[in-house]
Design an enzyme around this catalytic site. Structure first.
Site, PDB file in Angstrom:
ATOM      1  N   PRO A   1     -20.259  18.437  20.677  1.00 36.05           N
ATOM      2  CA  PRO A   1     -20.232  17.400  20.318  1.00 36.05           C
ATOM      3  C   PRO A   1     -19.975  15.907  20.426  1.00 36.05           C
ATOM      4  O   PRO A   1     -17.988  16.525  20.898  1.00 36.05           O
ATOM      5  CB  PRO A   1     -20.374  17.291  19.015  1.00 36.05           C
ATOM      6  CG  PRO A   1     -20.578  18.657  18.934  1.00 36.05           C
ATOM      7  CD  PRO A   1     -19.767  19.351  19.901  1.00 36.05           C
TER       8      PRO A   1
ATOM      9  N   ILE B   1     -17.244  12.242  22.644  1.00 38.62           N
ATOM     10  CA  ILE B   1     -17.724  11.159  23.705  1.00 38.62           C
ATOM     11  C   ILE B   1     -17.403  12.702  24.764  1.00 38.62           C
ATOM     12  O   ILE B   1     -16.311  12.605  24.864  1.00 38.62           O
ATOM     13  CB  ILE B   1     -16.658  10.105  22.848  1.00 38.62           C
ATOM     14  CG1 ILE B   1     -17.370   8.999  22.277  1.00 38.62           C
ATOM     15  CG2 ILE B   1     -16.847   9.223  25.052  1.00 38.62           C
ATOM     16  CD1 ILE B   1     -16.587   7.956  22.055  1.00 38.62           C
TER      17      ILE B   1
ATOM     18  N   ASP C   1      -2.011  23.595  19.599  1.00 41.78           N
ATOM     19  CA  ASP C   1      -2.231  24.925  21.057  1.00 41.78           C
ATOM     20  C   ASP C   1      -3.156  25.361  21.405  1.00 41.78           C
ATOM     21  O   ASP C   1      -4.226  25.442  21.206  1.00 41.78           O
ATOM     22  CB  ASP C   1      -0.798  25.964  20.057  1.00 41.78           C
ATOM     23  CG  ASP C   1      -0.810  26.897  21.099  1.00 41.78           C
ATOM     24  OD1 ASP C   1      -0.282  26.551  22.028  1.00 41.78           O
ATOM     25  OD2 ASP C   1      -0.442  27.641  20.274  1.00 41.78           O
TER      26      ASP C   1
END
Length: 601
Positions: A345, A347, A400
């Protein structure tokens, strides 16, 4: 099985050579890790940062050496699979009394997959599951250094116990006021216990090695009282000595010739949430000397039962084994779930294709084969940015990543829309030759967070203000670590379960010291002022902080709190000042706990 190969004399020799390669790796790993104590005592912060970055490359270097040795001596890549199966059996026998068997198994996998160029989860002779138990290794090895020490304070003498705990680490730099510090710790512990009666088993257990990172050293342990266990950590920091203290001798100077310093216990961190923040996936790996890793990880899991073992191994610098454990966790999860990988989900990125499995709290990122014109970059440059983040102090603000090659995932677990996206954007990284699996030739894995732009859409005014403040703090922490994030749009930051804002889009990051922060020149005339185009020259590395506003502050919900708390981020002078301080050798303090937790001095 293969009777003519059962006694191949090469198998035992190769197994011994492989274990020798691992033992050399772990000896060198521990040597540089153990020197962290001396670097801390000398306030050698640049040396500490350099050692942390260099240590990450140790593993791959030793794997490469083992590969060269086996190819030169045994033509290892030409050996039949039945010989490799024998090698594994001999290797298991050699690990019977080993103190790091789980790490040695991972090393075996790394060398073998490098030699044979196969996906290791398709090879029966590799360690897909552990073959040697790591339970109670210390019981079998009395010569091993104890993983933790237990202290049994007498009522009313808790301060004395904590002084003994800290003193036992034998730091050569003296404390500014040890009596004051341990009294504060004891008072905080008593306050936390809330007057509860001390049970018969009341004790303080402390891991035998200090945890070093950035400019701090941490005592990590737990307080046991009856059936209640309370995790804690004591951060130890340097402070500049007062003139009186400076005359008393025994001082340490940093590499920049700073005034003599003394040590202080800066805070007392209590409970699992504090420890999770200290061991966050968004922070650099600790330097901690561990002889029996499985025992230390077991102790740490008792402090943080919700934290996966894979992340704990990574947090103490054993990230290759952490990566191996993560893969096992993923395979286990796939066997016990039925949802499908989907496009993540939010942009869509211009450089990375991102997908996830809703039931699994991680995202998978793949570098696209092509990018829009405004993204002037290459695959190699993007991989270099991810490596920079891996080696840098992430100061709690950069996630990370685990990097994988040739990951086979069940085709049936992919949504069709995702398969279409992968074929369109990443065809060079996709292997669909197996009808049952989709093999990802290269990908990164990160902890899943809520994208900040999506978080703000659903946030209450109070939550939005807190998130905007956190966003600005995240940028300032990155700046303190000599990182300019490049693209600072809200969508490139995520919100963790604890409400921390973390940056995760690395394709445009740069060292702050490589950037030139400029003020936007005044218009030369009315045409310049009215023009929608830039009328001034922009060179490589130029950054104009004044121009951030139109991209970031288009909505009242974020504009007001941003200008109230972080208006300095729009001022070139702020960035220039930070850059000059770093160039002058200053290493900023970035704390993994709130300032309110610090003891007053």
């Amino acid at each position: 099985m293969f009777p003519h190969q059962l006694n191949d004399p090469r198998a035992h020799e190769i197994a011994q050579a492989l274990l020798g390669g691992f033992n050399r790796h772990y000896r060198l790993f521990r040597e540089t890790t153990a020197r962290a104590k001396q670097r801390f005592e000398l306030a050698d912060w640049h040396g500490q940062q350099k050692a942390q970055a260099e240590r990450i490359a140790f593993y791959d270097t030793r794997v490469g050496e083992a590969v060269e040795l086996l190819e030169a001596g045994y033509q290892a890549s030409e050996l039949p699979m039945e010989v490799w199966q024998q090698i594994k059996l001999h290797y298991i026998g050699l690990l019977t009394n080993h103190l790091q068997p789980e790490l040695a198994e991972t090393f075996f996998n790394s060398v073998c997959t490098r030699i044979l160029h196969h996906s290791y989860f398709h090879n029966d002779f590799l360690f897909v599951r552990p073959a040697v138990s790591t339970e109670y290794i210390e019981n079998d090895e009395p010569a091993a250094k104890p993983t933790y020490r237990a202290y049994y304070p007498e009522p009313g003498k808790l301060g004395e116990t904590f002084r003994r705990i800290v003193t036992n680490f034998q730091l050569k730099t003296p404390f500014e006021d040890p009596e004051r510090d341990v009294a504060r710790v004891a008072e905080a512990v008593e306050r936390h216990l809330g007057g509860k009666k001390w049970r018969t088993n009341f004790q303080v257990q402390v891991l035998s090695s200090l945890f070093f990172r950035n400019k701090g050293a941490y005592v990590v342990g737990k307080i046991i009282n009856g059936f209640h266990e309370t995790p804690f950590a004591l951060p130890i920091l340097h402070v500049e000595s007062t003139p009186t203290a400076a005359r008393s001798g025994g001082e340490r100077r940093g590499e920049t010739g700073s005034p003599p310093s003394r040590l202080v216990i800066d805070a007392l961190l209590f409970g699992e949430e504090d420890l999770l923040a200290l061991f966050s996936f968004a922070r650099a790996y600790f330097m901690v000397d561990i002889e029996v890793p499985s025992a230390a990880v077991q102790f740490l899991r008792s402090l943080m039962p919700r934290k996966p073992r894979s992340e704990i191994y990574s947090a103490v610098g054993l990230q290759k084994h952490g990566k191996n454990l993560f893969y096992r966790d993923l395979q286990y999860h796939l066997r016990h779930s039925s949802d499908k990988f989907r496009i993540a989900p939010g942009i869509k990125g211009m450089v990375m294709l991102v997908f996830d499995l809703p039931s699994f709290p991680f995202v998978f990122k793949m570098i696209k084969d092509f990018y829009p014109p405004q993204k002037d970059t290459t695959r190699e440059q993007i991989q270099g940015k991810f490596l920079l983040v891996k080696q840098h102090d992430r100061v709690g603000r950069m996630a990370d990543t685990l990097e994988y090659s040739n990951v086979a995932l069940p085709r049936r677990r992919f949504e069709e829309d995702l398969i279409k996206e992968l074929r369109h954007y990443c065809p060079s990284l996709l292997d669909e030759s197996d009808p049952d699996d989709i093999v990802l030739k290269h990908c990164y894995v990160e902890r899943r967070m809520i994208p900040l732009n999506l978080y703000l859409q659903d946030a209450t005014p109070a939550q939005a203000e807190a998130a905007v403040i956190e966003y600005g703090n995240a940028i300032k922490d990155l700046v303190a670590a000599n990182i300019f994030p490049g693209d600072m749009l809200w969508k490139n930051f995520g919100v963790t379960r604890q409400g921390k804002v973390v940056f995760y889009d690395y394709d445009e990051i740069e060292y702050l010291t490589d950037c030139n922060f400029r003020k936007v020149p005044a218009p030369r005339n009315e045409e310049d002022e009215m023009s929608g185009e830039i009328w001034y020259a922009v060179n490589k590395g130029d950054v104009f902080p004044e121009t951030f506003g139109p991209f970031l502050l288009g909505h009242d919900t974020v504009r007001a709190p941003f200008l109230k708390h972080h208006a300095d981020l729009l001022d070139p002078a702020f960035w220039q000042g930070c850059k000059q301080a770093i160039l002058a050798g200053h290493v900023h303090d970035v704390f993994p706990y709130d300032a309110s937790r610090r003891f007053a001095r």
